[in-house]
Design a protein around this motif. Structure first.
Motif, mmCIF file in Angstrom:
data_model
loop_
_atom_site.group_PDB
_atom_site.id
_atom_site.type_symbol
_atom_site.label_atom_id
_atom_site.label_comp_id
_atom_site.label_asym_id
_atom_site.label_seq_id
_atom_site.Cartn_x
_atom_site.Cartn_y
_atom_site.Cartn_z
ATOM 1 N N SER A 495 0.834 -1.209 0.000
ATOM 2 C CA SER A 495 0.000 0.000 0.000
ATOM 3 C C SER A 495 0.868 1.258 0.000
ATOM 4 O O SER A 495 0.518 2.242 0.632
ATOM 5 N N SER A 496 1.986 1.224 -0.710
ATOM 6 C CA SER A 496 2.943 2.327 -0.610
ATOM 7 C C SER A 496 2.521 3.570 -1.379
ATOM 8 O O SER A 496 3.025 4.654 -1.117
ATOM 9 N N CYS A 497 1.593 3.423 -2.329
ATOM 10 C CA CYS A 497 1.189 4.590 -3.125
ATOM 11 C C CYS A 497 -0.309 4.528 -3.390
ATOM 12 O O CYS A 497 -1.108 4.691 -2.475
ATOM 13 N N ASP A 498 -0.699 4.280 -4.642
ATOM 14 C CA ASP A 498 -2.123 4.320 -4.981
ATOM 15 C C ASP A 498 -2.674 2.983 -5.433
ATOM 16 O O ASP A 498 -3.691 2.926 -6.123
ATOM 17 N N GLU A 499 -2.005 1.884 -5.053
ATOM 18 C CA GLU A 499 -2.524 0.553 -5.317
ATOM 19 C C GLU A 499 -2.687 -0.168 -3.978
ATOM 20 O O GLU A 499 -1.744 -0.225 -3.184
ATOM 21 N N THR A 500 -3.873 -0.718 -3.747
ATOM 22 C CA THR A 500 -4.077 -1.583 -2.589
ATOM 23 C C THR A 500 -3.972 -3.013 -3.096
ATOM 24 O O THR A 500 -4.784 -3.440 -3.919
ATOM 25 N N VAL A 529 -0.978 11.530 -8.041
ATOM 26 C CA VAL A 529 -1.463 10.927 -6.801
ATOM 27 C C VAL A 529 -1.618 11.990 -5.713
ATOM 28 O O VAL A 529 -0.696 12.765 -5.453
ATOM 29 N N VAL A 530 -2.772 12.009 -5.072
ATOM 30 C CA VAL A 530 -3.022 12.881 -3.922
ATOM 31 C C VAL A 530 -2.890 12.018 -2.664
ATOM 32 O O VAL A 530 -3.710 11.128 -2.441
ATOM 33 N N PRO A 531 -1.854 12.230 -1.847
ATOM 34 C CA PRO A 531 -1.616 11.348 -0.694
ATOM 35 C C PRO A 531 -2.812 11.178 0.224
ATOM 36 O O PRO A 531 -3.091 10.074 0.695
ATOM 37 N N ILE A 533 -6.043 11.385 -0.456
ATOM 38 C CA ILE A 533 -7.043 10.512 -1.082
ATOM 39 C C ILE A 533 -6.556 9.073 -1.087
ATOM 40 O O ILE A 533 -7.324 8.133 -0.826
ATOM 41 N N ALA A 534 -5.270 8.870 -1.373
ATOM 42 C CA ALA A 534 -4.716 7.517 -1.395
ATOM 43 C C ALA A 534 -4.920 6.829 -0.055
ATOM 44 O O ALA A 534 -5.353 5.670 0.013
ATOM 45 N N SER A 535 -4.640 7.524 1.030
ATOM 46 C CA SER A 535 -4.782 6.937 2.354
ATOM 47 C C SER A 535 -6.234 6.576 2.644
ATOM 48 O O SER A 535 -6.539 5.499 3.176
ATOM 49 N N ARG A 536 -7.151 7.470 2.292
ATOM 50 C CA ARG A 536 -8.578 7.194 2.512
ATOM 51 C C ARG A 536 -9.027 5.959 1.732
ATOM 52 O O ARG A 536 -9.780 5.124 2.245
ATOM 53 N N LYS A 537 -8.585 5.847 0.495
ATOM 54 C CA LYS A 537 -9.025 4.736 -0.338
ATOM 55 C C LYS A 537 -8.420 3.409 0.125
ATOM 56 O O LYS A 537 -9.053 2.360 -0.010
ATOM 57 N N HIS A 538 -7.206 3.432 0.661
ATOM 58 C CA HIS A 538 -6.630 2.204 1.215
ATOM 59 C C HIS A 538 -7.494 1.677 2.359
ATOM 60 O O HIS A 538 -7.736 0.467 2.463
ATOM 61 N N ILE A 539 -7.955 2.578 3.222
ATOM 62 C CA ILE A 539 -8.814 2.179 4.347
ATOM 63 C C ILE A 539 -10.084 1.512 3.820
ATOM 64 O O ILE A 539 -10.578 0.526 4.378
ATOM 65 N N GLU A 540 -10.640 2.052 2.745
ATOM 66 C CA GLU A 540 -11.873 1.506 2.191
ATOM 67 C C GLU A 540 -11.661 0.151 1.521
ATOM 68 O O GLU A 540 -12.541 -0.718 1.562
ATOM 69 N N ALA A 541 -10.512 -0.045 0.894
ATOM 70 C CA ALA A 541 -10.320 -1.216 0.033
ATOM 71 C C ALA A 541 -9.642 -2.399 0.686
ATOM 72 O O ALA A 541 -9.792 -3.527 0.223
ATOM 73 N N ILE A 542 -8.891 -2.196 1.765
ATOM 74 C CA ILE A 542 -7.949 -3.218 2.196
ATOM 75 C C ILE A 542 -8.616 -4.520 2.634
ATOM 76 O O ILE A 542 -8.112 -5.617 2.353
ATOM 77 N N CYS A 543 -9.754 -4.447 3.303
ATOM 78 C CA CYS A 543 -10.436 -5.684 3.709
ATOM 79 C C CYS A 543 -10.900 -6.482 2.502
ATOM 80 O O CYS A 543 -10.693 -7.705 2.420
ATOM 81 N N GLY A 544 -11.529 -5.807 1.551
ATOM 82 C CA GLY A 544 -12.032 -6.496 0.371
ATOM 83 C C GLY A 544 -10.932 -7.126 -0.452
ATOM 84 O O GLY A 544 -11.084 -8.241 -0.976
ATOM 85 N N VAL A 545 -9.802 -6.421 -0.589
ATOM 86 C CA VAL A 545 -8.682 -6.949 -1.362
ATOM 87 C C VAL A 545 -8.122 -8.200 -0.695
ATOM 88 O O VAL A 545 -7.844 -9.211 -1.356
ATOM 89 N N CYS A 546 -7.957 -8.168 0.628
ATOM 90 C CA CYS A 546 -7.421 -9.343 1.329
ATOM 91 C C CYS A 546 -8.404 -10.502 1.306
ATOM 92 O O CYS A 546 -7.997 -11.668 1.159
ATOM 93 N N ASP A 547 -9.692 -10.229 1.455
ATOM 94 C CA ASP A 547 -10.695 -11.295 1.364
ATOM 95 C C ASP A 547 -10.651 -11.948 -0.015
ATOM 96 O O ASP A 547 -10.699 -13.181 -0.139
ATOM 97 N N ASP A 548 -10.568 -11.120 -1.042
ATOM 98 C CA ASP A 548 -10.496 -11.633 -2.413
ATOM 99 C C ASP A 548 -9.233 -12.471 -2.598
ATOM 100 O O ASP A 548 -9.244 -13.541 -3.224
ATOM 101 N N ALA A 581 -0.217 6.378 3.265
ATOM 102 C CA ALA A 581 -0.648 5.148 2.597
ATOM 103 C C ALA A 581 0.001 3.935 3.254
ATOM 104 O O ALA A 581 -0.653 2.914 3.507
ATOM 105 N N LEU A 582 1.290 4.021 3.532
ATOM 106 C CA LEU A 582 2.003 2.916 4.174
ATOM 107 C C LEU A 582 1.426 2.595 5.547
ATOM 108 O O LEU A 582 1.320 1.423 5.933
ATOM 109 N N VAL A 583 1.055 3.626 6.293
ATOM 110 C CA VAL A 583 0.530 3.439 7.643
ATOM 111 C C VAL A 583 -0.680 2.517 7.639
ATOM 112 O O VAL A 583 -0.838 1.662 8.520
ATOM 113 N N VAL A 584 -1.547 2.672 6.636
ATOM 114 C CA VAL A 584 -2.753 1.841 6.576
ATOM 115 C C VAL A 584 -2.374 0.372 6.407
ATOM 116 O O VAL A 584 -2.858 -0.505 7.136
#
Length: 831
Positions: A495-500, A529-531, A533-548, A581-584
């Motif tokens: 999650s270092s930039c704009d890809e989860t 990339v807007v840092p 926005i990137a951080s917010r979107k990581h929070i939204e996506a990370i569970c779904g990406v790992c479940d998938d 982004a990394l923090v998430v």
């Protein structure tokens, strides 16, 4: 031992943790243990160790936990995300529900548990001289919230509470500076205001008092500092109150899927706020008037949009399209249509959100002349977004435009503090009602003769529709995986930039799954990339990406399921990259590792790009020279062995990827710049324009891209000033040729100096066709082996992180749960 809930909050400088015993029959939470720890900007390092200690002291094990609760804010953006991401990781690994509660509610309930009674004002620090104010009534029965979340300037809110107080405070501050008054003298005045507040006066608390105690003292009685921040007990009582009100159920795992929990925001990101201001004042003469189909950097608010496969592009509504909205209004709304003036008046309002849909060629940049085919707007008030308008061109219906527009309006409204949505729809419009019902809205009744023609309105209310980041498999690895897997099984997160991204690797080095959710669409309209926005979107996506990722790995391994507890370790990129982004990713991975009781592994992102070459060629091994070229890095690295690296040369300014993005932005070609420039370059003449080859003859292996970028932008501006149409293919081809020539020349020198037998690539720019072809030619001439990662593995992905993690697992290189994310990561230093 019973059923327990773990609750924690890191919304400010104090970490609050509580453990409670749940009683399903009475819907009560009995506090068992709690602790508050001074974080001092170190929540990500102290949170899990503190949770571990509290659980051990209370004799509560992971198996005893049936629910996790987390403070959702509002508060410090980074602090809230640390708690949210950690909670999502823990709840996911434990397979329990995640209940979100307001951090301000936790403050109020903490004060209540301490015996405070009366009208309470919680003012939390929102930075930027702003506060989050919420009122509560604290009676014997509990804490009742009286107002919704919002953000406001501290001075302005003090003026609301006591008219004239902010000006008096300002004069007092000025007087202190001029007359040399001491802090103690100012505090004495505040003490006087507190003592004069009297019986029944407003009680004031919150961490904003650290900065603004003197400002808010005249409004009432300031509580002691022990009540200023959330407490573990306060969190548990907030959960109990929500449970008894039917707003949550700690035992309902499906209802409280960790993916559903999101932070409380009260504003858009700075980039989005600035965008709204700019679009509300857009000059209609800017775009499409130059005799060229391409627009300038000033027009990127439109140019950076890209249409989807159905030929529809979505953008926040701008002033130049107000007339088109009014025209479509008159077509679809009849006598209830708004005028152009009414629509224009909406755009400048901070509590309004408007989005539009345009018809466009998916292969070309969007232009200002693209026809508007839909629009939607909402008004955020008291935690609800009231949908004001939804209109779609009849010729473009059945394309999902209304649904997509509503999701975008709701997404922005959520960031402005909305929790619910409401609207009115004509009683006879059954099609629209069916759409709203599919989105979760329900009818509350009718408003008789609401519309101008006397038709009734159906009042509907529902949850906020969501925009999802679609995750996709990254390459064919999962389909080729064997039915049986070898240990260890490691899940890695990037999650270092704009890809989860998430991937699972087995002990034989087979990637069982490799999943990526891209945020490109969210950043494209800003040209990069807007840092935030990137951080917010990581929070939204990370569970779904790992479940998938887990589901795909199970299918590849021929297993009915794969759970966090079935893994052998959890890995994550910890550096370098965007810290927010990394923090998430780091907080989520640590939470999952703790919840699953598995080892935790950190990976350097740059090392991941080196290992990406193993994805395409498993037998690849050092020694080798690597060209690492991406949006943030341009390096030549000598790999003596795995884990032993020497940086031979790096860029002294812009990275290659940055230069591509900036040139694309100057041409109005959108973001990301690399793919679109390559597309145009394939049709152009690389010798047409003699752009400079910076540092080609510098005598070392360093790079510089800033001068080349400036030269290209200067050329573009000169052509426009002269009134000549831009030959975009020639500009792109000539720019690309200048980049490639320097990259290849330096790589050739590195190979000759090191005598390495292999050359390989890494980073997103490694997918550039011209660069790959040039390296093929150079390696053939030098007689060295060329190894290149698959195109899908050039950009940021978790597969490459998993490859590194596997080696680190075998070497026993595990990390403690107080590890933090780092913006910088030295590739030469062991970690």
């Amino acid at each position: 031992m019973g059923s327990y809930i773990l609750a924690f909050d890191t919304a400010n400088e104090v970490i609050a943790i509580g453990l409670g015993r749940l009683d399903a029959a009475s819907r009560t939470v009995e506090p068992v243990a709690s602790v508050e720890v001074e974080a001092r900007r170190a929540s990500n390092t102290q949170l899990l160790p503190s949770i571990d200690r509290l659980c051990a002291q209370a004799g509560v094990t992971r198996e005893d936990l049936v629910c996790v609760a987390v403070g959702r804010g509002p508060g410090s953006f980074t602090g809230v995300r640390i708690a949210m991401a950690t909670a999502k990781g823990i709840a996911s690994a434990l397979e329990v529900g995640l209940v979100g509660v307001s951090s301000l509610d936790a403050v109020a309930w903490g004060a209540w548990s301490g015996g405070v009674r009366g009208e309470l004002l919680v003012v939390a620090d929102a930075m930027r001289r702003e506060v989050y104010p919420v009122r509560f009534a604290l009676g014997e029965a509990g804490a009742l919230r009286l107002s919704s979340d919002r953000v406001v300037k501290a001075q302005d809110f003090a003026e609301e509470l006591v008219p004239g107080v902010s000006q008096e405070s300002k004069r007092a501050d000025e007087g202190s500076a001029e007359e040399g008054a001491s802090v103690g003298e100012v505090s004495t005045a505040a003490d006087g205001a507190r003592s004069n507040a009297g019986e029944g006066a407003l009680l004031v608390t919150g961490d904003a008092l650290r900065k603004y105690a003197d400002l808010f003292a005249p409004a009432g009685t300031l509580l002691p500092e022990e009540h200023w921040t959330p407490t573990g007990v306060g969190l548990l009582l907030a959960v109990q109150a929500a449970w008894q009100a039917g707003e949550c159920d700690p035992f309902d795992t499906a209802r409280h899927n960790p993916a559903f929990a999101l932070p409380v925001y009260t504003r858009l990101s700075d980039a989005e706020e600035n965008e709204r201001v700019r679009l509300a004042k857009a000059d209609a003469a800017l775009a499409g008037k130059r005799g060229s189909k391409h627009v300038t950097m000033n027009d990127t608010a439109i140019a950076n949009a890209r249409a989807n496969g159905e030929g529809i592009a979505y953008k926040p509504l701008d002033a130049r399209h107000v007339g088109a909205v009014a025209a479509l209004e008159s077509q679809v709304m009849g006598s209830d249509a708004w005028s152009e003036a009414l629509v224009a008046d909406e755009l400048g309002r901070a509590d309004r959100v408007w989005w539009a849909a345009y018809a466009a060629d998916p292969k070309m940049p969007l232009t200002a002349e693209a026809p508007l085919v839909g629009y939607a707007g909402g008004w955020v008030v008291d935690g609800d977004v009231q949908i004001l308008k939804v209109g779609v061109d009849p010729a473009w219906r059945r394309h999902g435009i209304a649904r997509a527009l509503l999701a975008r309006v709701a997404d922005d409204a959520r960031n402005l503090g909305a929790r619910t949505s409401s609207l009115e729809v004509r009683a006879g419009n059954t099609g629209a009602q069916a759409l709203y019902e599919a989105l979760g809205y329900r009818s509350l009744g009718k408003r008789p003769r609401y519309y101008s023609d006397g038709e009734d309105a159906v009042i509907m209310e529902g949850p906020l529709p969501t925009i999802t980041l679609a995750s996709v498999p990254n390459g064919p690895a999962a389909a080729e995986a064997p039915a049986a897997t070898a240990r260890p099984l490691i899940l890695a997160i990037e999650s270092s930039c704009d890809e989860t991204a998430a991937a699972i690797i087995d002990g034989e080095g087979t990637l069982l799954s490799d999943v990526v959710a891209s945020q490109v669409d969210f950043h494209a309209r800003f040209g990069g990339v807007v840092p935030e926005i990137a951080s917010r979107k990581h929070i939204e996506a990370i569970c779904g990406v790992c479940d998938d990722c887990l589901e795909r790995a199970a299918a590849a391994a021929g297993l009915p399921s794969l759970r966090w507890r079935d893994l052998d370790a959890v890995a994550v990129t910890y550096a370098p990259g965007l810290v927010g982004a990394l923090v998430v990713g780091v907080a989520f991975a640590k939470g999952a590792a703790w919840g699953a009781d598995k080892p935790f592994i950190v990976v350097n992102h740059l090392e991941g790009h080196l290992y990406a070459n193993k994805i395409g060629l498993p037998d690849f091994a050092p020694p080798a020279v690597v060209s690492l070229v991406s949006g943030g890095n341009t390096l030549l690295v000598y790999m003596a062995d795995w884990g032993r690296y020497q940086v031979l040369g790096a860029t002294i300014d812009d990275a290659v990827g940055e230069a591509f993005d900036k040139v694309a932005k100057a041409l109005g070609l959108g973001y990301p710049g690399g793919p679109v420039i390559s597309k145009f370059a394939a049709e152009g003449n690389p010798d047409a324009i003699p752009f400079p080859r910076a540092m080609l003859h510098s005598g070392d292996l360093r790079f510089s891209l800033s001068g080349l970028k400036t030269a290209v932008v200067t050329y573009i501006n000169g052509e426009r000033e002269a009134g000549r149409p831009l030959n975009v293919p020639d500009i792109c081809a000539s720019f690309e040729a200048a980049v490639v020539e320097v990259q290849v020349a330096k790589a050739r020198t590195a190979l000759q100096e090191t005598e390495a037998p292999t050359f390989c690539l890494g980073g997103g720019v490694a997918a550039n066709p011209m660069l790959r072809a040039a390296y093929e030619k150079m390696c053939a001439e030098e007689g060295v082996r060329l190894v290149m990662p698959p195109l899908a593995s050039c950009g940021d992905n978790a597969g490459m992180i998993a490859e590194v993690a596997l080696d680190r697992f075998r070497a026993g290189k595990f990390s403690p749960l107080d590890t933090d994310a780092q913006a910088q990561g030295d590739l030469e230093q062991p970690y």
